[in-house]
Each structure stands twice: as structure tokens, then as C-alpha cells.
Design an enzyme around this catalytic site. Structure first.
Site, PDB file in Angstrom:
ATOM      1  N   ARG A  31       0.816  -1.221   0.000  1.00  0.00           N
ATOM      2  CA  ARG A  31       0.000   0.000   0.000  1.00  0.00           C
ATOM      3  C   ARG A  31       0.850   1.272   0.000  1.00  0.00           C
ATOM      4  O   ARG A  31       0.474   2.273   0.600  1.00  0.00           O
ATOM      5  CB  ARG A  31      -0.946   0.045   1.213  1.00  0.00           C
ATOM      6  CG  ARG A  31      -1.945  -1.084   1.240  1.00  0.00           C
ATOM      7  CD  ARG A  31      -3.333  -0.603   1.668  1.00  0.00           C
ATOM      8  NE  ARG A  31      -4.252  -1.724   1.621  1.00  0.00           N
ATOM      9  CZ  ARG A  31      -4.813  -2.281   2.700  1.00  0.00           C
ATOM     10  NH1 ARG A  31      -4.580  -1.784   3.888  1.00  0.00           N
ATOM     11  NH2 ARG A  31      -5.610  -3.306   2.562  1.00  0.00           N
ATOM     12  N   ARG A  86      -3.555   6.392   0.633  1.00  0.00           N
ATOM     13  CA  ARG A  86      -4.190   7.593   1.185  1.00  0.00           C
ATOM     14  C   ARG A  86      -3.345   8.329   2.201  1.00  0.00           C
ATOM     15  O   ARG A  86      -3.700   9.422   2.622  1.00  0.00           O
ATOM     16  CB  ARG A  86      -5.532   7.211   1.844  1.00  0.00           C
ATOM     17  CG  ARG A  86      -6.615   6.868   0.849  1.00  0.00           C
ATOM     18  CD  ARG A  86      -7.876   6.386   1.551  1.00  0.00           C
ATOM     19  NE  ARG A  86      -7.624   5.127   2.266  1.00  0.00           N
ATOM     20  CZ  ARG A  86      -8.520   4.515   3.048  1.00  0.00           C
ATOM     21  NH1 ARG A  86      -9.713   5.048   3.212  1.00  0.00           N
ATOM     22  NH2 ARG A  86      -8.229   3.369   3.644  1.00  0.00           N
ATOM     23  N   ARG A 135      -7.192  11.243  -6.310  1.00  0.00           N
ATOM     24  CA  ARG A 135      -8.347  10.362  -6.220  1.00  0.00           C
ATOM     25  C   ARG A 135      -9.649  11.105  -5.909  1.00  0.00           C
ATOM     26  O   ARG A 135     -10.741  10.559  -6.064  1.00  0.00           O
ATOM     27  CB  ARG A 135      -8.106   9.325  -5.095  1.00  0.00           C
ATOM     28  CG  ARG A 135      -7.260   8.137  -5.487  1.00  0.00           C
ATOM     29  CD  ARG A 135      -8.069   6.929  -5.895  1.00  0.00           C
ATOM     30  NE  ARG A 135      -9.034   6.511  -4.887  1.00  0.00           N
ATOM     31  CZ  ARG A 135     -10.343   6.674  -4.991  1.00  0.00           C
ATOM     32  NH1 ARG A 135     -10.858   7.239  -6.044  1.00  0.00           N
ATOM     33  NH2 ARG A 135     -11.143   6.267  -4.030  1.00  0.00           N
ATOM     34  N   ASP A 191      -6.539  -3.185  -7.519  1.00  0.00           N
ATOM     35  CA  ASP A 191      -7.219  -3.780  -6.374  1.00  0.00           C
ATOM     36  C   ASP A 191      -7.409  -5.261  -6.647  1.00  0.00           C
ATOM     37  O   ASP A 191      -7.594  -5.651  -7.803  1.00  0.00           O
ATOM     38  CB  ASP A 191      -8.577  -3.106  -6.159  1.00  0.00           C
ATOM     39  CG  ASP A 191      -9.161  -3.460  -4.799  1.00  0.00           C
ATOM     40  OD1 ASP A 191      -9.903  -4.465  -4.724  1.00  0.00           O
ATOM     41  OD2 ASP A 191      -8.861  -2.770  -3.814  1.00  0.00           O
ATOM     42  N   TYR A 195     -14.391 -12.819  -0.033  1.00  0.00           N
ATOM     43  CA  TYR A 195     -15.057 -11.534  -0.329  1.00  0.00           C
ATOM     44  C   TYR A 195     -16.352 -11.751  -1.116  1.00  0.00           C
ATOM     45  O   TYR A 195     -17.357 -11.085  -0.893  1.00  0.00           O
ATOM     46  CB  TYR A 195     -14.142 -10.628  -1.160  1.00  0.00           C
ATOM     47  CG  TYR A 195     -13.212  -9.766  -0.361  1.00  0.00           C
ATOM     48  CD1 TYR A 195     -13.696  -8.732   0.427  1.00  0.00           C
ATOM     49  CD2 TYR A 195     -11.830  -9.958  -0.419  1.00  0.00           C
ATOM     50  CE1 TYR A 195     -12.829  -7.913   1.153  1.00  0.00           C
ATOM     51  CE2 TYR A 195     -10.953  -9.148   0.299  1.00  0.00           C
ATOM     52  CZ  TYR A 195     -11.465  -8.123   1.089  1.00  0.00           C
ATOM     53  OH  TYR A 195     -10.614  -7.324   1.799  1.00  0.00           O
TER      54      TYR A 195
END
Length: 367
Positions: A37, A41, A50, A86, A164
Site C-alpha cells: 500500500r 491515502r 483520487r 485492487d 469476499y
């Protein structure tokens, strides 16, 4: 900059191959380092890029993926880039709808509930048609990197994606997904096989597009015990490594190093060491010496600083890095965190981590 004017191949010459050498077990002057990552963010420029975009729309824009992949490299002397994407683009390629819900994370509008729901999935996936945007992002980024560092491609592993698809999002227990393993073992294997086949083509396509290493994320391994892992995760992890390598050979593509990261799967380290991957990634819950003992000398280790260590003062980060390097040794080793960076982390502390790895490993190698 990430301009779309480029020749499809003819990539720039690689200037820093430390990460690839360590992955292959060759000697390195310093220990290479990158962060899971790292495009994320915690960087204000990431949030700015973004801001106006839906998350998965960003994933489908090669130019934006390229820009986000390059951002951390403008700030830190990292030894590798990982393509911004992703793991859930694979379930999307199978025809499932996934949206990013603010404050909640990825959410499937119609998760798999019954075995019959498997019939709704695409049984044959043309990865170029469904995931070509990732391949374009990789090619574009590989050119835009100008040979600075290698580019890593990745995918989620079958069990993690299956969990998921059934849970419909994150879960603390994975009880719905695990109930399939106990109640519907055959259907579970059908789904896992379908996922593995798509992942194999997807990873080979990433190498064809320019990825120089591949990481498989089994992020939800910790929800399985040794027995379920042996039955429902490990066979597919093994198979993916083997099939990707044989397809790369067949298509005369480079045999790139492959990394398996199975979070919280200490019980399986010995098996993972023999699963056909050049590198085994570790989370922060295992001691370096123990991991080395279980995995042996023929596989490179990657990891495993607790991401929360980056909340510590910079001097403390340096001490923790030094201890980690002493535990793993500086060779056959790639420094990383034991999981991804968190959004509220201070970029300066990420920089301190990267610089400490370089400084301490050089010092250890000299003496």
C-alpha cells in the site's frame, strides 16, 4: 508523467535491480525495501488525485493508476513500485458488481449466497477483454518509470477472493465463506478452480504487459486453520505458481520472481516455502529467526515490520529496523511491512523507514 504515447514494448533499461536480485537470492549491496500500500491515502497527493473519482473508475484509468503508482517513488528511494489496482478486479471480471462504500470499504451488491449462484459467474473469462485496463496501466507505468526500479504486478489468491465474494465485503469471522468450505466442499473447489484459472491468465498477462515480479495476496489465510488451508488454499497457491511459470515459458516471456504473502499463516510457512515461489512474505506476528528456520535458506523472505511501528518517533523506527535486519540478515531478504500502510500515517515516517533499511543494511554488509 504518464502520457499514453509510447511504443508497446522496448522498455527503458532497468537502473536499480536490487529488489530483483534479492528475490532471486543473489547478493545485494543493501537490502531492498518497498511497502505494501505504498501508493495510498497516507499521501496528500494521492488523496488529491483520487478526490473526484470513484475508486474502481480510478482502477480502470491507466493514466491515473500510473500517476498513483509513481507518487511514492517521487518522495522515497524505494527499490520497487507496485501497480496501483485492487484484488477485487478479478471478481468483477467474473461478472460480479463491487462498489466502494465510503467508511465501509468494498461491497458486493449481490454476494454469492447459494451454490446455484455460481452459475451467474462467467465460466470463461477473456482477461484481455475484462482486465485489459490493468495491462495498459502496467505497460504505461513501466515506460513512465524510465527504468528507475522494477514494477510489481499482483493478484488476490483464490480463497481470499472467494471469501469476499461470499461475505460481500470485509468480515471479522468469515463465517459465511467458511461455512461453504464445510457445507459445500465440492462447490467451493469449483469456485476456487475457476478463480485460479482466471488468476493464472491474469498474472501471465501482467508479465506480458511489463510486470517484472508478481505478488499473490492470500490476505485472509489467518481465518483458516491448518486443515482448511491444506485443502482449500495451498493446492491453488501451488498450482498458480506452477501454471504461471509454465505459461511464461510457453509464451517465451520472462520468468519473473513470484512472491506469496499469506497473512497470519505461520502454521503453513514450511508448505509455503515449497509452493514454488521465490519469495515468501511475512506478517509482523512471527519472529524473523523462526521464519528463517522454517523456510530454510533457498527462499527469500519479505517483511515484516509491524505497520504501527511507523507511528513511533523516527529514531525508534531506526532501532526497530536495525533489529529486524539483524534478525533476518541482509541477504536473501526484502524489507517491507507486515501488512499495508494505514491512511493516517505520516509520510516522513515512511521515508525514515526506507532510509533506515538502506543505511543499516549497508552498515551491516560492510562490517
Amino acid at each position: 508523467t504518464c502520457s499514453l504515447l509510447r511504443s508497446p514494448k522496448g522498455f527503458p533499461k532497468l537502473k536499480n535491480d536490487t529488489f530483483l536480485r534479492a528475490a532471486r537470492g543473489e547478493e545485494t549491496e543493501h537490502t531492498p525495501v518497498w511497502c505494501m500500500r505504498q501508493a495510498g491515502r497516507y499521501l496528500p497527493e494521492f488523496r488529491e488525485t483520487r478526490a473526484s473519482q470513484d475508486f474502481f473508475a480510478t482502477c480502470r484509468s491507466p493514466k491515473l493508476c500510473c500517476e498513483l503508482t509513481l507518487q511514492p517513488l517521487r518522495r522515497f528511494p524505494l527499490d520497487a513500485a507496485i501497480i496501483f489496482s485492487d484484488i477485487l478486479v478479478v471478481p468483477q471480471a467474473l461478472g460480479m458488481e463491487v462498489i466502494m462504500v465510503p467508511g465501509k470499504g468494498p461491497t458486493f451488491t449481490e454476494p454469492l449466497k447459494e451454490v446455484e449462484d455460481l452459475l451467474k459467474l462467467r465460466q470463461k473469462v477473456d482477461v484481455t477483454a475484462e482486465l485489459g485496463y490493468v495491462f495498459q496501466a502496467i505497460t504505461l507505468t513501466r515506460h513512465s518509470l524510465e527504468g528507475k526500479v522494477p514494477l510489481i504486478g499482483f493478484s488476490g489468491a483464490p480463497w481470499t477472493l472467494m471469501s469476499y465474494m461470499i461475505e460481500g465485503g470485509g468480515s471479522t469471522t468469515m463465517a459465511k465463506a467458511k461455512s461453504w468450505l464445510y457445507r459445500h466442499p465440492e462447490a467451493s473447489h469449483r469456485l476456487l478452480r475457476l478463480l485460479a484459472d482466471v488468476i493464472i491468465d491474469y498474472l501471465v498477462g501482467q508479465v506480458a504487459a511489463g510486470a517484472q515480479a508478481l505478488q499473490l495476496f492470500e490476505s485472509h489465510a489467518g481465518h483458516l486453520g491448518p486443515e482448511l488451508f491444506q485443502n482449500f488454499a495451498l493446492p491453488y497457491i501451488r498450482d498458480i505458481a506452477q501454471a504461471v511459470k509454465s505459461k511464461l515459458k510457453e509464451e517465451a516471456l520472462p520468468l519473473v520472481p513470484m512472491i506469496i504473502f499469506a497473512k497470519d499463516a505461520h502454521y503453513a510457512l514450511h508448505d509455503l516455502a515449497h509452493a514454488g515461489y521465490e519469495v515468501v512474505g511475512l506478517d509482523w506476528t512471527i519472529r524473523p529467526q523462526e521464519a528463517r528456520a522454517q523456510i530454510g535458506k533457498d527462499v527469500t523472505l519479505q517483511g515484516n515490520l509491524d505497520p504501527c511501528a511507523l507511528y513511533a518517533p523516527k529514531e525508534k523506527i531506526g532501532e526497530l529496523v536495525k533489529k529486524m535486519l539483524e534478525g533476518f540478515g541482509t541477504q536473501r531478504y526484502i524489507a517491507n511491512l507486515g501488512h499495508g500502510l494505514y491512511p493516517d500515517m505520516n509520510p516522513d515516517h515512511v521515508g525514515a523507514f526506507v532510509e533506515a533499511v538502506h543505511a543499516h543494511s549497508r552498515h551491516i554488509n560492510k562490517h
